[in-house]
Design an enzyme around this catalytic site. Structure first.
Site, PDB file in Angstrom:
ATOM      1  N   GLY A   1      41.204 -14.556  51.691  1.00 18.92           N
ATOM      2  CA  GLY A   1      42.459 -14.215  51.016  1.00 18.92           C
ATOM      3  C   GLY A   1      43.111 -15.423  50.383  1.00 18.92           C
ATOM      4  O   GLY A   1      44.310 -15.669  50.562  1.00 18.92           O
ATOM      5  N   ALA A   2      42.329 -16.188  49.622  1.00 17.13           N
ATOM      6  CA  ALA A   2      42.841 -17.459  49.084  1.00 17.13           C
ATOM      7  C   ALA A   2      43.247 -17.360  47.615  1.00 17.13           C
ATOM      8  O   ALA A   2      43.530 -18.367  46.982  1.00 17.13           O
ATOM      9  CB  ALA A   2      41.807 -18.563  49.269  1.00 17.13           C
ATOM     10  N   SER A   3      43.287 -16.153  47.069  1.00 16.33           N
ATOM     11  CA  SER A   3      43.686 -16.006  45.668  1.00 16.33           C
ATOM     12  C   SER A   3      45.189 -16.169  45.480  1.00 16.33           C
ATOM     13  O   SER A   3      45.641 -16.535  44.394  1.00 16.33           O
ATOM     14  CB  SER A   3      43.241 -14.640  45.130  1.00 16.33           C
ATOM     15  OG  SER A   3      43.484 -13.624  46.075  1.00 16.33           O
ATOM     16  N   ARG A   4      45.941 -15.866  46.550  1.00 16.21           N
ATOM     17  CA  ARG A   4      47.399 -15.880  46.409  1.00 16.21           C
ATOM     18  C   ARG A   4      48.039 -16.409  47.700  1.00 16.21           C
ATOM     19  O   ARG A   4      47.378 -16.532  48.719  1.00 16.21           O
ATOM     20  CB  ARG A   4      47.918 -14.453  46.162  1.00 16.21           C
ATOM     21  CG  ARG A   4      47.434 -13.868  44.869  1.00 16.21           C
ATOM     22  CD  ARG A   4      48.015 -12.482  44.607  1.00 16.21           C
ATOM     23  NE  ARG A   4      47.337 -11.438  45.343  1.00 16.21           N
ATOM     24  CZ  ARG A   4      47.917 -10.600  46.206  1.00 16.21           C
ATOM     25  NH1 ARG A   4      49.210 -10.719  46.451  1.00 16.21           N
ATOM     26  NH2 ARG A   4      47.234  -9.671  46.825  1.00 16.21           N
TER      27      ARG A   4
ATOM     28  N   ASP B   1      35.373  -7.951  50.661  1.00 17.32           N
ATOM     29  CA  ASP B   1      36.363  -7.257  51.476  1.00 17.32           C
ATOM     30  C   ASP B   1      36.074  -7.581  52.942  1.00 17.32           C
ATOM     31  O   ASP B   1      35.082  -7.109  53.503  1.00 17.32           O
ATOM     32  CB  ASP B   1      36.241  -5.745  51.218  1.00 17.32           C
ATOM     33  CG  ASP B   1      37.225  -4.930  52.049  1.00 17.32           C
ATOM     34  OD1 ASP B   1      37.873  -5.509  52.948  1.00 17.32           O
ATOM     35  OD2 ASP B   1      37.329  -3.724  51.790  1.00 17.32           O
TER      36      ASP B   1
ATOM     37  N   ASN C   1      42.720 -15.821  56.976  1.00 16.97           N
ATOM     38  CA  ASN C   1      44.066 -15.648  56.418  1.00 16.97           C
ATOM     39  C   ASN C   1      44.274 -14.275  55.785  1.00 16.97           C
ATOM     40  O   ASN C   1      45.403 -13.792  55.721  1.00 16.97           O
ATOM     41  CB  ASN C   1      44.301 -16.750  55.381  1.00 16.97           C
ATOM     42  CG  ASN C   1      45.511 -16.455  54.505  1.00 16.97           C
ATOM     43  OD1 ASN C   1      46.645 -16.670  54.910  1.00 16.97           O
ATOM     44  ND2 ASN C   1      45.270 -15.913  53.308  1.00 16.97           N
TER      45      ASN C   1
ATOM     46  N   SER D   1      51.226 -14.261  62.991  1.00 18.96           N
ATOM     47  CA  SER D   1      52.573 -14.102  62.436  1.00 18.96           C
ATOM     48  C   SER D   1      53.598 -14.105  63.560  1.00 18.96           C
ATOM     49  O   SER D   1      53.296 -13.716  64.692  1.00 18.96           O
ATOM     50  CB  SER D   1      52.673 -12.765  61.686  1.00 18.96           C
ATOM     51  OG  SER D   1      54.019 -12.460  61.405  1.00 18.96           O
TER      52      SER D   1
ATOM     53  N   TYR E   1      51.004  -3.736  61.920  1.00 15.90           N
ATOM     54  CA  TYR E   1      50.913  -5.172  61.575  1.00 15.90           C
ATOM     55  C   TYR E   1      51.097  -6.041  62.828  1.00 15.90           C
ATOM     56  O   TYR E   1      50.310  -6.962  63.090  1.00 15.90           O
ATOM     57  CB  TYR E   1      51.983  -5.482  60.531  1.00 15.90           C
ATOM     58  CG  TYR E   1      51.966  -6.886  59.982  1.00 15.90           C
ATOM     59  CD1 TYR E   1      51.090  -7.247  58.967  1.00 15.90           C
ATOM     60  CD2 TYR E   1      52.849  -7.861  60.462  1.00 15.90           C
ATOM     61  CE1 TYR E   1      51.098  -8.538  58.442  1.00 15.90           C
ATOM     62  CE2 TYR E   1      52.864  -9.140  59.945  1.00 15.90           C
ATOM     63  CZ  TYR E   1      51.982  -9.484  58.935  1.00 15.90           C
ATOM     64  OH  TYR E   1      51.984 -10.758  58.421  1.00 15.90           O
TER      65      TYR E   1
ATOM     66  N   ALA F   1      50.603  -5.264  65.916  1.00 16.01           N
ATOM     67  CA  ALA F   1      49.462  -5.125  66.830  1.00 16.01           C
ATOM     68  C   ALA F   1      48.314  -6.029  66.383  1.00 16.01           C
ATOM     69  O   ALA F   1      47.656  -6.671  67.208  1.00 16.01           O
ATOM     70  CB  ALA F   1      49.003  -3.665  66.883  1.00 16.01           C
TER      71      ALA F   1
ATOM     72  N   LYS G   1      48.586  -8.801  64.628  1.00 14.73           N
ATOM     73  CA  LYS G   1      48.941 -10.224  64.732  1.00 14.73           C
ATOM     74  C   LYS G   1      48.985 -10.684  66.188  1.00 14.73           C
ATOM     75  O   LYS G   1      48.636 -11.823  66.501  1.00 14.73           O
ATOM     76  CB  LYS G   1      50.268 -10.478  64.004  1.00 14.73           C
ATOM     77  CG  LYS G   1      50.180 -10.225  62.490  1.00 14.73           C
ATOM     78  CD  LYS G   1      49.167 -11.142  61.841  1.00 14.73           C
ATOM     79  CE  LYS G   1      48.913 -10.872  60.388  1.00 14.73           C
ATOM     80  NZ  LYS G   1      47.944 -11.798  59.790  1.00 14.73           N
TER      81      LYS G   1
HETATM   82  P1  NAP Z   1      49.652 -12.187  49.970  1.00 14.50           P
HETATM   83  O1  NAP Z   1      50.416 -13.106  49.109  1.00 14.50           O
HETATM   84  O2  NAP Z   1      49.894 -10.722  49.903  1.00 14.50           O
HETATM   85  O3  NAP Z   1      48.077 -12.484  49.744  1.00 14.50           O
HETATM   86  C1  NAP Z   1      47.141 -11.767  50.476  1.00 14.50           C
HETATM   87  C2  NAP Z   1      45.781 -12.356  50.233  1.00 14.50           C
HETATM   88  O4  NAP Z   1      44.825 -11.645  51.048  1.00 14.50           O
HETATM   89  C3  NAP Z   1      45.318 -12.181  48.798  1.00 14.50           C
HETATM   90  O5  NAP Z   1      44.562 -13.317  48.460  1.00 14.50           O
HETATM   91  C4  NAP Z   1      44.424 -10.947  48.868  1.00 14.50           C
HETATM   92  O6  NAP Z   1      43.418 -10.911  47.857  1.00 14.50           O
HETATM   93  C5  NAP Z   1      43.790 -11.143  50.223  1.00 14.50           C
HETATM   94  N1  NAP Z   1      43.254  -9.918  50.822  1.00 14.50           N
HETATM   95  C6  NAP Z   1      43.910  -8.780  51.125  1.00 14.50           C
HETATM   96  N2  NAP Z   1      43.064  -7.892  51.680  1.00 14.50           N
HETATM   97  C7  NAP Z   1      41.841  -8.480  51.720  1.00 14.50           C
HETATM   98  C8  NAP Z   1      40.565  -8.073  52.155  1.00 14.50           C
HETATM   99  N3  NAP Z   1      40.358  -6.853  52.682  1.00 14.50           N
HETATM  100  N4  NAP Z   1      39.527  -8.933  52.039  1.00 14.50           N
HETATM  101  C9  NAP Z   1      39.719 -10.175  51.505  1.00 14.50           C
HETATM  102  N5  NAP Z   1      40.915 -10.616  51.067  1.00 14.50           N
HETATM  103  C10 NAP Z   1      41.966  -9.783  51.183  1.00 14.50           C
HETATM  104  O7  NAP Z   1      49.832 -12.538  51.520  1.00 14.50           O
HETATM  105  P2  NAP Z   1      50.473 -13.823  52.224  1.00 14.50           P
HETATM  106  O8  NAP Z   1      51.912 -13.576  52.402  1.00 14.50           O
HETATM  107  O9  NAP Z   1      50.006 -15.058  51.600  1.00 14.50           O
HETATM  108  O10 NAP Z   1      49.828 -13.662  53.683  1.00 14.50           O
HETATM  109  C11 NAP Z   1      48.634 -14.324  54.040  1.00 14.50           C
HETATM  110  C12 NAP Z   1      48.451 -14.192  55.543  1.00 14.50           C
HETATM  111  O11 NAP Z   1      49.577 -14.744  56.205  1.00 14.50           O
HETATM  112  C13 NAP Z   1      48.364 -12.742  56.021  1.00 14.50           C
HETATM  113  O12 NAP Z   1      47.447 -12.646  57.086  1.00 14.50           O
HETATM  114  C14 NAP Z   1      49.763 -12.466  56.510  1.00 14.50           C
HETATM  115  O13 NAP Z   1      49.785 -11.450  57.479  1.00 14.50           O
HETATM  116  C15 NAP Z   1      50.130 -13.811  57.083  1.00 14.50           C
HETATM  117  N6  NAP Z   1      51.567 -14.036  57.185  1.00 14.50           N
HETATM  118  C16 NAP Z   1      52.362 -13.945  56.076  1.00 14.50           C
HETATM  119  C17 NAP Z   1      53.718 -14.153  56.220  1.00 14.50           C
HETATM  120  C18 NAP Z   1      54.671 -14.082  55.060  1.00 14.50           C
HETATM  121  O14 NAP Z   1      55.882 -14.065  55.299  1.00 14.50           O
HETATM  122  N7  NAP Z   1      54.206 -14.053  53.827  1.00 14.50           N
HETATM  123  C19 NAP Z   1      54.261 -14.448  57.471  1.00 14.50           C
HETATM  124  C20 NAP Z   1      53.412 -14.537  58.568  1.00 14.50           C
HETATM  125  C21 NAP Z   1      52.073 -14.332  58.403  1.00 14.50           C
HETATM  126  P3  NAP Z   1      43.701 -10.256  46.388  1.00 14.50           P
HETATM  127  O15 NAP Z   1      44.543 -11.263  45.640  1.00 14.50           O
HETATM  128  O16 NAP Z   1      42.345 -10.101  45.811  1.00 14.50           O
HETATM  129  O17 NAP Z   1      44.424  -8.974  46.621  1.00 14.50           O
END
Ligand code: NAP
Length: 248
Positions: free
Chosen positions: A14-17, A65, A92, A144, A157, A159, A161
């Site tokens: 999940g490193a695209s964003r 995926d 991630n 998280s 979610y 569960a 984490k």
């Molecule tokens: P995000 O901006 O929504 O980015 C999600 C990333 O995961 C994207 O690169 C997406 O790819 C990829 N992805 C989603 N489903 C996937 C799959 N089935 N296989 C491979 N890649 C997949 O999320 P984020 O906020 O950066 O969160 C990243 C991680 O941190 C997550 O595990 C999230 O639960 C955790 N986290 C986030 C927060 C927060 O506040 N943001 C807080 C605590 C923990 P595409 O671009 O191709 O869709």
């Protein structure tokens, strides 16, 4: 570019964003060759790739995926074929499908479990034999604050984490003899699309619960991930909690 991670190979799911993108850039900045995984958003993945190229880094893009066991295994095997090994795995990739329990569907439960929890297991089980062979590994699971404290509307979610933390502790015990450390990073609310998509009044309510009074930045999480790879050699089975003080 000389850095503490020169010669190492990192796979970031999940490193695209968002947080994954920041981790990929931070590890590359310190010299790691990086596999950038994504599932759908090719434009964003290419942007991450270009940003790593600008740093002078080596990067391989892999669409996969992680909720599909075979695809997750192929992701790791591609990393080994293209870059020779896997030293660092950052689990991630994650999604949320927020709904209170009375409305939460089986599909929404399964989808979140599949990506966040099973995806971590599938990637880890594929990477561990390579790490064992090298007698070295750094596995970092992005959990998280919600897995530590719970949150209304996030049973699925939360569960996953919390499950990631339990998995981390068990894997840390099992893999220590192979010089593989396994740690969980448990961010609080971070400015990514996952959070900025929330209505503004909800964002304000959340900020009011954070002693430091603001959301985190993806780079502040990436710094913790990088620390575990460059200096955190005596951490294993730990939870590192960059969360602005929201949960202590
Ligand atoms: P995000 O901006 O929504 O980015 C999600 C990333 O995961 C994207 O690169 C997406 O790819 C990829 N992805 C989603 N489903 C996937 C799959 N089935 N296989 C491979 N890649 C997949 O999320 P984020 O906020 O950066 O969160 C990243 C991680 O941190 C997550 O595990 C999230 O639960 C955790 N986290 C986030 C927060 C927060 O506040 N943001 C807080 C605590 C923990 P595409 O671009 O191709 O869709």
């Amino acid at each position: 570019m000389a850095g503490a991670l020169d010669g190492q190979v990192a796979v970031v799911t999940g490193a695209s964003r968002g947080i994954g993108r920041a981790c990929a850039l931070e590890l590359a900045r310190h010299g790691a060759q990086v596999v950038v995984n994504y599932v759908a958003n090719a434009d964003a993945a290419e942007e991450t790739r270009d940003a790593i190229h600008e740093l002078g880094g080596t990067v391989v893009l892999v669409k996969a995926d992680v909720s599909d066991a075979e695809a997750a295994s192929d992701l790791i095997e591609t990393a080994v074929e293209e870059l020779g090994k896997v030293d660092i795995l950052v689990n991630n990739a994650g999604i949320n499908r927020d709904r209170t329990l009375s409305r939460l569907s089986v599909e929404e439960w399964d989808e979140v479990i599949g990506t966040n929890l099973s995806g971590m297991f599938y990637c880890t089980r594929a990477a561990v034999p390579h790490m064992r062979e090298a007698n070295y590994g750094r596995i970092i699971n992005i959990s998280s604050v919600i897995g530590q404290m719970g949150n209304i509307g996030q049973a699925n979610y939360g569960a996953t984490k919390a499950g990631m933390i339990g998995f981390t502790k068990t894997a840390a015990r099992e893999l220590a003899r192979n010089n593989i450390t396994v740690n969980a990073v448990c961010p609080g609310f971070v400015s990514t699309e996952m959070v900025t998509a929330l209505p503004e009044n909800i964002q304000d309510n959340i900020k009011a619960q954070i002693p430091l009074g603001r959301f985190g930045e993806p780079e502040e999480i990436a710094a913790v991930v990088r620390f575990l790879c460059t200096e955190g050699s005596w951490f294993t089975g730990a939870q590192l909690s960059p969360n602005g003080g929201q949960y202590m």
